[in-house]
Every structure is written in structure tokens, then in C-alpha cells.
Design an enzyme around this catalytic site. Structure first.
Site, PDB file in Angstrom:
ATOM      1  N   HIS A  60       3.883   7.245  -3.326  1.00  9.56           N
ATOM      2  CA  HIS A  60       3.950   8.704  -3.475  1.00  9.56           C
ATOM      3  C   HIS A  60       3.222   9.135  -4.751  1.00  9.56           C
ATOM      4  O   HIS A  60       2.496  10.125  -4.747  1.00  9.56           O
ATOM      5  CB  HIS A  60       5.398   9.175  -3.521  1.00  9.56           C
ATOM      6  CG  HIS A  60       6.031   9.311  -2.175  1.00  9.56           C
ATOM      7  ND1 HIS A  60       6.636  10.468  -1.757  1.00  9.56           N
ATOM      8  CD2 HIS A  60       6.165   8.434  -1.159  1.00  9.56           C
ATOM      9  CE1 HIS A  60       7.112  10.304  -0.528  1.00  9.56           C
ATOM     10  NE2 HIS A  60       6.846   9.066  -0.151  1.00  9.56           N
ATOM     11  N   ASP A  68      -0.448   8.302 -11.861  1.00  6.76           N
ATOM     12  CA  ASP A  68      -0.277   8.832 -13.208  1.00  6.76           C
ATOM     13  C   ASP A  68       1.176   9.032 -13.613  1.00  6.76           C
ATOM     14  O   ASP A  68       1.469   9.611 -14.656  1.00  6.76           O
ATOM     15  CB  ASP A  68      -1.038  10.156 -13.352  1.00  6.76           C
ATOM     16  CG  ASP A  68      -0.533  11.234 -12.412  1.00  6.76           C
ATOM     17  OD1 ASP A  68       0.424  10.982 -11.646  1.00  6.76           O
ATOM     18  OD2 ASP A  68      -1.089  12.344 -12.442  1.00  6.76           O
TER      19      ASP A  68
END
Length: 143
Positions: A60, A68
Site C-alpha cells: 500500500h 516513502d
């Protein structure tokens, strides 16, 4: 699998610069990998689907805006973060990340078995996290 997931957690938890290397914390936090692996192993003992949940969480995170760590961000007020998007309701393992972070920070304040391989560590932190972008993800009910 635990070693791989441990590396993913390290990747998601810490940001000491933007370069990725296989020995990112060798000097600053030499036991970080064993602490993370223990946290993942402990979670797996209590919650058998935890490794799959961590892998799904990593997917996800990477699917939206790249890898990130933005899936870990929370927002208050009218804004909703990625973790609040409909496909993310299946992500039940945020507690593993929180427990792991606490374990590592107890040793360094401020900062499941199967195959393993070297995974570059570190990350470039995301600054944007929007639930509306999770529409791109497959729903937890997708077969």
C-alpha cells in the site's frame, strides 16, 4: 519472511538521509535489525496474519507515491490520510510498527522465518498522504 519483513520495517521506520544501503545502521544502531526481527517475530506469535499484513502495508505504501512511509502518517481535522482510505481498512498491523519503533527507541532514542536477502535500508520521507489516492489500490475484498 521475518527477516524480509524486518527489513521492510527498518525501511519504513527510520530516515537518516536519503541514500539506501544494506548496512545503513551498522555504525549508528548496530543491533537494529535484531530488535526489529524480534518485534516482528513476537507479533507473529500473537497474530499469525501479521507478516502478511506487513507485506500488504508495504505494498500500500509503495503503490501510492512510492515507498516513502506515507501510509504511516495520520492526520487530524477534515483531512484523511492513506491509512483512512477504504482499501486500507485491512491494514491491521500498525501496532507492529509502533511496537518496533518503541523497542528501537528504547535503545537508541530519536531514532517470521523463511528466505532472506539484503534489502537496502533508509528512505526518503513522504510529506503528502491522501485517502483519495487509495482508490488506485485493490480493495481488501478483491479476489
Amino acid at each position: 519472511m521475518a527477516a524480509f519483513l524486518s527489513s521492510l520495517l527498518i525501511f519504513s521506520l527510520f530516515s537518516f538521509g536519503t541514500s539506501l544501503t544494506s548496512n545503513k545502521y551498522q555504525k549508528t544502531c548496530p543491533a537494529v535489525e535484531s530488535l526489529v526481527q524480534k518485534a516482528v517475530t513476537d507479533a507473529t506469535k500473537r497474530d499469525k496474519p501479521a507478516p502478511a499484513g506487513l507485506l500488504r502495508m508495504h505494498f500500500h505504501d509503495c503503490f501510492i507515491r512510492g515507498c516513502d512511509g506515507s501510509v504511516l502518517l495520520s492526520f487530524k481535522g477534515n483531512s484523511k490520510a492513506e491509512k483512512d482510505g477504504p482499501p486500507s481498512v485491512s491494514l491491521h498491523v500498525f501496532y507492529v510498527v509502533d511496537n518496533t519503533k518503541r523497542a528501537v527507541e528504547s535503545v537508541w532514542p530519536g531514532v517470521s522465518g523463511g528466505p532472506s536477502w539484503v534489502v537496502p535500508k533508509g528512505r526518503k520521507d513522504g510529506r503528502i498522504s491522501k485517502a483519495s489516492e487509495t482508490i488506485q489500490l485493490p480493495a481488501p475484498t478483491f479476489n
